[in-house]
Scaffold this active site. Structure first.
Site, short mmCIF file in Angstrom:
data_model
loop_
_atom_site.label_atom_id
_atom_site.label_comp_id
_atom_site.label_asym_id
_atom_site.label_seq_id
_atom_site.Cartn_x
_atom_site.Cartn_y
_atom_site.Cartn_z
N GLU A 51 1.10 -1.24 0.34
CA GLU A 51 -0.43 -0.20 -0.23
C GLU A 51 0.39 1.19 -0.25
O GLU A 51 1.55 1.49 0.70
CB GLU A 51 -0.47 0.05 1.33
CG GLU A 51 -2.34 0.71 1.64
CD GLU A 51 -2.68 1.06 2.15
OE1 GLU A 51 -4.19 -0.17 1.80
OE2 GLU A 51 -3.01 1.07 3.54
N LYS A 53 0.45 4.81 1.20
CA LYS A 53 -0.38 5.81 2.75
C LYS A 53 0.56 6.04 2.86
O LYS A 53 0.78 6.44 4.29
CB LYS A 53 -0.62 4.54 3.35
CG LYS A 53 -1.41 5.06 4.42
CD LYS A 53 -2.20 3.68 4.92
CE LYS A 53 -2.01 3.57 6.72
NZ LYS A 53 -2.78 2.50 7.04
N LYS A 113 -8.22 2.50 -3.23
CA LYS A 113 -8.45 2.12 -1.45
C LYS A 113 -9.08 3.54 -1.14
O LYS A 113 -7.75 4.40 -0.76
CB LYS A 113 -7.09 1.95 0.08
CG LYS A 113 -7.33 1.00 0.68
CD LYS A 113 -7.37 0.02 0.68
CE LYS A 113 -7.59 -0.85 1.90
NZ LYS A 113 -7.12 -0.07 2.85
N GLU A 162 -14.51 -5.19 2.71
CA GLU A 162 -14.29 -5.56 3.68
C GLU A 162 -14.54 -6.05 4.85
O GLU A 162 -15.94 -5.33 5.15
CB GLU A 162 -13.13 -4.09 3.69
CG GLU A 162 -12.40 -4.53 5.19
CD GLU A 162 -11.18 -3.33 5.27
OE1 GLU A 162 -10.87 -2.76 4.31
OE2 GLU A 162 -11.96 -2.30 6.59
N ASN A 183 -10.35 -7.32 7.90
CA ASN A 183 -9.64 -5.71 8.96
C ASN A 183 -9.40 -6.07 10.04
O ASN A 183 -9.74 -6.17 10.74
CB ASN A 183 -10.21 -4.67 8.77
CG ASN A 183 -9.39 -3.70 8.71
OD1 ASN A 183 -8.60 -3.65 8.67
ND2 ASN A 183 -9.57 -2.16 8.02
N GLU A 214 -5.88 -7.67 6.58
CA GLU A 214 -4.92 -6.22 5.96
C GLU A 214 -5.27 -6.17 7.86
O GLU A 214 -5.56 -6.24 9.04
CB GLU A 214 -7.05 -5.93 5.62
CG GLU A 214 -6.86 -6.25 4.37
CD GLU A 214 -8.23 -5.57 4.53
OE1 GLU A 214 -9.19 -5.44 3.56
OE2 GLU A 214 -9.04 -4.23 4.46
N SER A 215 -4.15 -5.08 7.76
CA SER A 215 -3.34 -4.08 8.75
C SER A 215 -2.50 -4.76 9.75
O SER A 215 -3.00 -5.98 10.09
CB SER A 215 -5.07 -3.63 9.38
OG SER A 215 -5.35 -2.83 8.64
#
Ligand SMILES: O=C(O)c1ccccc1NCC(=O)[C@H](O)[C@H](O)COP(=O)(O)O
Length: 255
Positions: A51, A53, A113, A162, A183, A214-215
């Protein structure tokens, strides 16, 4: 008010402005759609979604100086299967200019995103060259989620749906989503817990659904943990954006 509610309120204002200013004929798509699902079907290994970001509500500024093109090309050269680009300006310091530049500089699927609540954002993502869009179940009612999902699919886009809990996962599965993002970050409290992936992975139909964790992924142990749970891909932002040597970082964490 939670941060997600704040973001969605801001999106409503953005969408209203967009409807006044954005003309579909202004910008036609010329690039083909790169499929992330096909990549996963062709290669059964663990895929990296890397990603771009600059900032986030939970961490503030992460890295304001990186160039999206250089970063995306490095992601590609180091084996990423998809590049995720944050396009929200207000909370993540992103932009559609970033997405368009990234699209032109890599031969990989690009994920837009953002916090999509209206079809016009899908039109913009499509025309900016995104191949995959994100729909966050927690931010949409069931009717709108279904409408947006089918609209995006109708344009030929892939949709990453998500979720963060069992109820949301059931909604994603009812839609027939193939790309399911779990997530690990609770968007209300910002608490990150990889056990969320482990828990929901048990409810995934791994023959048809592609689980993306994710994350909060920072280490080899984190990756081993979600892979063991059944994740087919990991979406990593902050760890890569903070890396001083991306090659080393990826060598150290990615199996
Ligand atoms: O990252 C945040 O603080 C955040 C806050 C509110 C809504 C969404 C948020 N993040 C979006 C993401 O999904 C992450 O950027 C992505 O999963 C990568 O996470 P990380 O590897 O922890 O940067």
């Amino acid at each position: 008010m939670t941060i997600l509610t704040k973001i969605i309120e801001a999106k409503k204002v953005e969408v209203a402005r967009l409807k006044q200013s954005y003309k579909l004929a202004d910008q036609l798509r010329t690039t083909p759609i790169y499929s992330f699902i096909e990549r996963c079907e062709q290669n059964q290994g663990l895929h990296l979604i890397a990603e771009f970001k600059r900032a986030s509500p939970s961490k503030g500024i992460i890295n304001a100086h990186l160039d999206p093109v250089e970063q995306a090309q490095t992601y590609q050269s180091l084996g990423a299967s998809m590049v995720s680009v944050l396009t929200d300006q207000q909370f993540f310091s992103g932009s559609f200019a970033d997405l368009e530049k990234v699209r032109k500089s890599v031969q990989l699927p690009v994920l837009n995103k953002d916090f999509i609540i209206d079809k016009i954002q899908i039109d913009r993502a499509y025309r900016s060259g995104a191949d995959v869009i994100l729909l966050i179940v927690a931010s949409l009612d069931e009717t709108r989620l279904t409408e947006l999902y089918h609209y995006a699919k109708g344009l030929g886009l892939e949709v990453l749906v998500e979720v963060h809990n069992e109820r949301e996962l059931e909604q994603a599965q009812t839609l027939g989503a193939r790309l399911i993002g779990v997530n690990n970050r609770d968007l209300k409290t910002f608490e990150v817990d990889l056990a969320v992936t482990e828990r929901l992975a048990q409810l995934i139909n791994h023959d048809r659904e592609i689980l993306i964790s994710e994350s909060g992924i920072q280490s080899k142990a984190d990756i081993a943990r979600v892979k063991q749970a059944g994740a087919r891909a990991v979406l990593i932002g902050e760890t890569l954006m903070r890396a001083t040597n991306l090659q080393e970082t990826l060598k150290n964490i990615f199996i």
